[in-house]
Enzyme design. Structure first.
Site, PDB file in Angstrom:
ATOM      1  N   ASP A   1       0.840  -1.200   0.000  1.00 40.64           N
ATOM      2  CA  ASP A   1       0.000   0.000   0.000  1.00 40.64           C
ATOM      3  C   ASP A   1       0.876   1.251   0.000  1.00 40.64           C
ATOM      4  O   ASP A   1       0.647   2.191   0.775  1.00 40.64           O
ATOM      5  CB  ASP A   1      -0.938   0.000   1.203  1.00 40.64           C
ATOM      6  CG  ASP A   1      -2.095   0.991   1.021  1.00 40.64           C
ATOM      7  OD1 ASP A   1      -2.363   1.385  -0.134  1.00 40.64           O
ATOM      8  OD2 ASP A   1      -2.718   1.373   2.030  1.00 40.64           O
ATOM      9  N   ILE A   2       1.869   1.258  -0.866  1.00 41.14           N
ATOM     10  CA  ILE A   2       2.728   2.433  -0.994  1.00 41.14           C
ATOM     11  C   ILE A   2       1.962   3.516  -1.751  1.00 41.14           C
ATOM     12  O   ILE A   2       1.510   3.307  -2.871  1.00 41.14           O
ATOM     13  CB  ILE A   2       4.039   2.079  -1.721  1.00 41.14           C
ATOM     14  CG1 ILE A   2       4.855   1.112  -0.867  1.00 41.14           C
ATOM     15  CG2 ILE A   2       4.845   3.330  -2.035  1.00 41.14           C
ATOM     16  CD1 ILE A   2       6.125   0.655  -1.528  1.00 41.14           C
TER      17      ILE A   2
END
Length: 339
Positions: free
Chosen positions: A71-72
């Site tokens: 979830d960058i």
């Protein structure tokens, strides 16, 4: 995980049925808020590289430990000490792999940062984080998302095609080429985080953010394995016991005449061998020869498999012809009865 470019976990506690996690305070807010505060004014390339290298160093730390962030995005990258220190945070949906070749399957992440393999519902690895990293770099250069659409379905199509508007031309060709490498649709074509940090564009900035001790610890390896493997001494000449010199052996031309005890240059007649020992030795040799004869060669296995295939194919063809004849005769009988 303790790293200068990762938000530090301090403690956790439960109260009234809720879990509270205490993290390091980042006084500069998140990177998305910083982008929105620009109001259309682009960042300088030096500023972009100054932040981007720190994001890469934090990502390298977790990838070396076989952890996927998954979830960058700009909202999960935080600024501290004003805007001098960048830290990667929010590991709520991170996943640890058992080995470097394992693939994850669950579809997680923010839609704008999803990789093509996740959109196609395919297994993925750490290269999906590299795609999201490219989205963050593109946002730093353009102040907007690389892939935008009216709906989720159109967004997925844009991501899977990998088509995006080129970044502004006043940035260097190396920076624009870096964005293109991170947006390669096949995961195998994207660089890993260790390959990325070896680029001259980024290498010159690394020493600004890590001290000598942390720099040696981070770049003395690429992947960390179990403690057992870390304790294992590295293979090499220093681990081998010294071998004793042995006299050269005389070539045995006829094992039945020489016997079992003719080692070195000692004549065979000095070692009396009984008839029973010779018989056991001959039986052992014949057994080995028989076992060698019974073991088929690879080409024999291939030939046998081909013969079996051809035989089954002929049987299937004969069955097909017989079935067609039976169906044809029944059709003629029905026609005769009809007329």
């Amino acid at each position: 995980m303790k790293h200068p470019n990762i938000v530090t976990f301090i403690s956790s506690f439960q109260e009234r049925g809720l879990l509270y996690i205490v993290m390091e305070y980042c006084d500069g807010g998140d990177l998305m808020k910083k982008i929105q505060m620009q109001r259309g004014k682009l960042f300088t390339e030096d500023k972009i590289l100054f932040w981007f290298v720190q994001i890469c160093l934090g990502l390298k730390h977790i990838h070396d430990r076989k952890i996927l962030h998954r979830d960058i995005k700009a909202q999960n990258i935080f600024l501290a000490q004003g805007d001098l220190k960048v830290k990667l945070g929010d590991f709520g949906i991170a996943k640890r792999l058992n080995n470097t070749l394992e693939l994850a399957r669950s579809c997680v992440g923010t839609p704008y940062y999803l990789s093509p393999e996740i959109c196609d519902n395919k297994p993925y690895n750490n290269k999906t984080d590299m795609w999201s990293l490219g989205c963050v770099l593109y946002e730093l250069c353009t102040l907007r998302h690389p892939f935008e659409a009216c709906g989720l379905r159109q967004l997925v199509v844009c991501i899977c095609r990998g088509r995006y508007a080129p970044p502004p031309g006043h940035y260097s060709p190396r920076l624009r080429q870096l964005i293109g490498q991170l947006f390669k649709v096949p995961p195998r074509d994207r660089p890993s985080i260790n390959t990325l940090l070896k680029l001259p564009l980024l290498q010159s900035c690394i020493k600004q953010h890590l001290n000598t001790q942390v720099l040696e610890e981070e770049f003395s390896h690429t992947v960390l394995h179990s403690d057992r493997e870390n304790r294992r001494p590295p293979p090499g000449p220093q681990c081998r016991a010294p071998e004793k010199e042995r006299p050269p052996r005389e070539e045995i031309k006829d094992p039945h005449k020489v016997g079992l005890y003719n080692h070195g240059n000692i004549p065979a007649q000095q070692h009396p061998v009984s008839q029973q020992q010779q018989h056991q030795h001959q039986h052992h040799l014949h057994g080995d020869q028989q076992q060698h004869l019974l073991t088929p060669e690879p080409y024999q296995l291939v030939a046998a498999a081909r013969e079996e295939y051809l035989r089954r194919r002929d049987d299937a063809n004969r069955y097909k012809l017989r079935a067609e004849k039976q169906l044809g005769s029944r059709g003629l009988m029905v026609i005769g009865r009809w007329f």
